[in-house]
Scaffold this motif. Structure first.
Motif, short mmCIF file in Angstrom:
data_model
loop_
_atom_site.label_atom_id
_atom_site.label_comp_id
_atom_site.label_asym_id
_atom_site.label_seq_id
_atom_site.Cartn_x
_atom_site.Cartn_y
_atom_site.Cartn_z
N TRP A 22 0.85 -1.19 0.00
CA TRP A 22 0.00 0.00 0.00
C TRP A 22 0.89 1.25 0.00
CZ3 TRP A 22 -2.22 2.74 4.77
CH2 TRP A 22 -3.12 3.75 4.38
N ASP A 45 1.13 -8.70 -0.72
CA ASP A 45 -0.24 -8.21 -0.55
C ASP A 45 -0.42 -6.90 -1.30
OD1 ASP A 45 -2.85 -8.37 1.24
OD2 ASP A 45 -2.19 -6.28 1.23
N SER A 139 -11.89 -8.48 3.74
CA SER A 139 -11.06 -7.55 4.49
C SER A 139 -11.98 -6.53 5.15
CB SER A 139 -10.08 -6.85 3.54
OG SER A 139 -9.26 -5.94 4.25
N ASN A 140 -11.64 -6.16 6.34
CA ASN A 140 -12.40 -5.13 7.06
C ASN A 140 -13.83 -5.54 7.39
OD1 ASN A 140 -10.26 -3.06 7.08
ND2 ASN A 140 -10.54 -3.09 4.85
N GLN A 161 -8.79 -9.88 6.58
CA GLN A 161 -7.65 -8.97 6.77
C GLN A 161 -8.17 -7.69 7.42
OE1 GLN A 161 -5.08 -6.19 3.95
NE2 GLN A 161 -4.57 -8.33 3.55
N TRP A 187 -3.54 -5.95 9.05
CA TRP A 187 -3.01 -4.85 8.24
C TRP A 187 -2.54 -3.70 9.15
CZ3 TRP A 187 -5.42 -0.05 8.26
CH2 TRP A 187 -6.82 0.08 8.22
N SER A 188 -1.61 -2.91 8.62
CA SER A 188 -0.88 -1.95 9.46
C SER A 188 -0.37 -2.63 10.73
CB SER A 188 -1.72 -0.71 9.78
OG SER A 188 -2.03 0.01 8.60
N LEU A 190 2.45 -2.74 12.02
CA LEU A 190 3.37 -1.89 12.79
C LEU A 190 2.70 -0.58 13.19
CD1 LEU A 190 6.54 -2.42 10.54
CD2 LEU A 190 6.02 -3.53 12.73
N GLN A 192 1.54 1.50 11.26
CA GLN A 192 2.05 2.42 10.24
C GLN A 192 3.37 3.06 10.67
OE1 GLN A 192 -1.31 4.91 9.05
NE2 GLN A 192 -2.48 3.12 8.37
N ILE A 229 1.67 -8.49 7.30
CA ILE A 229 2.15 -8.02 5.99
C ILE A 229 2.77 -6.63 6.11
CG2 ILE A 229 0.74 -9.43 4.43
CD1 ILE A 229 -1.41 -7.18 4.58
N LYS A 231 4.92 -3.32 5.62
CA LYS A 231 5.34 -2.60 4.40
C LYS A 231 6.56 -1.74 4.70
CE LYS A 231 5.17 1.62 2.21
NZ LYS A 231 5.48 2.97 2.77
N GLU A 240 15.02 -6.52 7.74
CA GLU A 240 14.82 -6.61 9.20
C GLU A 240 13.46 -7.22 9.54
OE1 GLU A 240 15.42 -2.67 10.89
OE2 GLU A 240 13.77 -3.00 12.28
N ASN A 241 12.44 -6.82 8.78
CA ASN A 241 11.07 -7.22 9.13
C ASN A 241 10.78 -8.70 8.92
OD1 ASN A 241 10.58 -4.57 9.82
ND2 ASN A 241 9.43 -4.06 7.96
P1 NAD Z 1 2.69 -0.91 8.48
O1 NAD Z 1 2.11 -1.07 9.84
O2 NAD Z 1 3.22 -2.07 7.77
O3 NAD Z 1 3.78 0.25 8.59
C1 NAD Z 1 4.55 0.63 7.48
C2 NAD Z 1 5.41 1.84 7.83
O4 NAD Z 1 6.13 1.58 9.03
C3 NAD Z 1 6.46 2.13 6.77
O5 NAD Z 1 5.95 2.98 5.79
C4 NAD Z 1 7.56 2.77 7.58
O6 NAD Z 1 7.29 4.13 7.79
C5 NAD Z 1 7.47 2.06 8.90
N1 NAD Z 1 8.36 0.91 9.03
C6 NAD Z 1 8.30 -0.29 8.37
N2 NAD Z 1 9.28 -1.11 8.78
C7 NAD Z 1 9.97 -0.44 9.72
C8 NAD Z 1 11.09 -0.77 10.51
N3 NAD Z 1 11.67 -1.96 10.42
N4 NAD Z 1 11.56 0.17 11.38
C9 NAD Z 1 10.96 1.38 11.48
N5 NAD Z 1 9.89 1.74 10.77
C10 NAD Z 1 9.40 0.84 9.89
O7 NAD Z 1 1.57 -0.12 7.63
P2 NAD Z 1 0.73 -0.31 6.30
O8 NAD Z 1 1.54 -0.17 5.08
O9 NAD Z 1 -0.45 0.56 6.49
O10 NAD Z 1 0.19 -1.83 6.40
C11 NAD Z 1 0.87 -2.92 5.82
C12 NAD Z 1 0.11 -3.47 4.65
O11 NAD Z 1 -1.23 -3.82 5.03
C13 NAD Z 1 -0.11 -2.48 3.51
O12 NAD Z 1 1.05 -2.24 2.77
C14 NAD Z 1 -1.21 -3.16 2.75
O13 NAD Z 1 -0.67 -4.23 1.98
C15 NAD Z 1 -2.07 -3.69 3.89
N6 NAD Z 1 -3.20 -2.78 4.22
C16 NAD Z 1 -4.46 -3.20 3.95
C17 NAD Z 1 -5.54 -2.39 4.23
C18 NAD Z 1 -6.94 -2.88 3.97
O14 NAD Z 1 -7.88 -2.10 4.03
N7 NAD Z 1 -7.11 -4.16 3.70
C19 NAD Z 1 -5.36 -1.11 4.79
C20 NAD Z 1 -4.05 -0.70 5.06
C21 NAD Z 1 -2.98 -1.54 4.77
#
Ligand code: NAD
Length: 276
Positions: A22, A45, A139-140, A161, A187-188, A190, A192, A229, A231, A240-241
């Motif tokens: 995303w 994803d 999802s959701n 999801q 999802w999210s 971490l 974000q 998942i 990102k 690392e992740n």
């Molecule tokens: P995430 O929780 O994966 O956080 C990603 C952010 O965290 C990165 O942009 C970066 O700023 C930081 N980060 C990542 N690895 C790090 C590390 N090792 N150390 C420090 N900071 C780090 O957030 P996301 O992207 O919102 O969620 C992951 C995935 O979930 C998305 O890419 C998408 O595929 C999915 N998603 C789905 C929905 C849905 O409605 N189904 C909504 C949001 C996200």
């Protein structure tokens, strides 16, 4: 592979950790996904609305990895809900990805006020029966949406999801999914990357294990049984992740993270979200 699988309710294996894309622009997705595949990720994803199915697909093709070693998820966008429009949108996604099947296809949001998710899911069931999707899910979805779906269709979703991280732990949803045999995908995971990775309790656990806060949060999900998942577009973080299968949190660590729940969403509320 470095990442152990979970077994979905139809016997299909899904890696417990994958790579989310995303907000990765299409022209950056190819290199980000290529970096992830090199680091050992085998699950990706994406979603039609992310606008990066083409870049994602290019990296998959260029990797030369056998298709059966990969697990590709995409999602049907809200504007395409409905039986016939779902069949068309799925063809478009496959074409953009350059694949002839996906491993998991998800209804991106339930949009309960529109009342179209049952018809949408019936198209998913047809695509599944035709062998073009190995597992179908959502999802959701809130438990009430899943309950209606399960009552009116034949295939229990393999996955839901949902937004899930230490500030939004979703215990009621996780319990309902477990009762129904539905895998919970976070999802999210971490949060974000915002304040969550600086929370003192998480930083302290990371120090104790000589790991990073992100690794601690991902390991917490893994020990709970969630699919995650995370990102990133930063190669060092992508690597690392995935390095979260060679240490364990103890019961004290898990309890300290469980105490961080605030029932706080970063994203929309699925009961009311009606995004076009
Ligand atoms: P995430 O929780 O994966 O956080 C990603 C952010 O965290 C990165 O942009 C970066 O700023 C930081 N980060 C990542 N690895 C790090 C590390 N090792 N150390 C420090 N900071 C780090 O957030 P996301 O992207 O919102 O969620 C992951 C995935 O979930 C998305 O890419 C998408 O595929 C999915 N998603 C789905 C929905 C849905 O409605 N189904 C909504 C949001 C996200």
């Amino acid at each position: 592979s470095k990442v152990p699988p979970i077994i979905l309710n139809n016997g299909v294996e899904m890696p417990q950790l994958g790579f989310g894309v995303w907000q990765v622009p299409d022209d950056e997705a190819e290199s980000a996904v290529a970096t992830a595949l090199e680091a050992g990720y085998r699950s990706i994803d994406t979603a039609a609305i992310y606008g990066n199915e083409e870049g994602t697909g290019k990296a998959i093709t260029a990797s030369g990895l056998p298709r059966e070693e990969l697990f590709v998820t995409t999602k049907l966008w809200n504007a395409d809900q409905g039986y016939d429009s779902t069949l068309r949108a799925f063809d478009t996604s496959l074409e953009k990805l350059g694949l002839d099947f996906v491993d998991l296809y998800l209804i991106h949001w339930p949009l309960p006020a529109r009342g179209t998710y049952v018809d949408t899911y019936k198209a998913f069931e047809k695509l599944h029966a035709d062998g073009r999707i190995r597992a179908i899910g959502v999802s959701n979805f809130l438990p009430e949406h899943l309950e209606r779906l399960i009552g009116e269709t034949s295939v229990i979703p393999a996955v839901n999801q949902i937004e899930l991280h230490p500030h939004l732990q979703q215990s009621a949803a996780r319990e309902y999914h477990a009762e129904q045999g539905i895998a919970t995908e976070a999802w999210s995971p971490l949060g974000q990357g915002k304040g969550l990775l600086e929370v003192p309790a998480i930083v302290a656990i990371a120090r104790k294990h000589n790991r990073t806060p992100a690794q601690v949060v991902l390991r917490w999900h893994i020990q709970l049984g969630n699919v995650v998942i995370p990102k990133s577009v930063t190669p060092a973080r992508i690597k690392e992740n995935i390095e979260v299968f060679d240490f364990s949190l103890d019961t004290e660590d898990l309890a300290a993270i469980s105490a961080l729940n605030e029932n706080r969403r970063l994203g929309p509320d699925p009961a009311t979200f009606d995004g076009a």
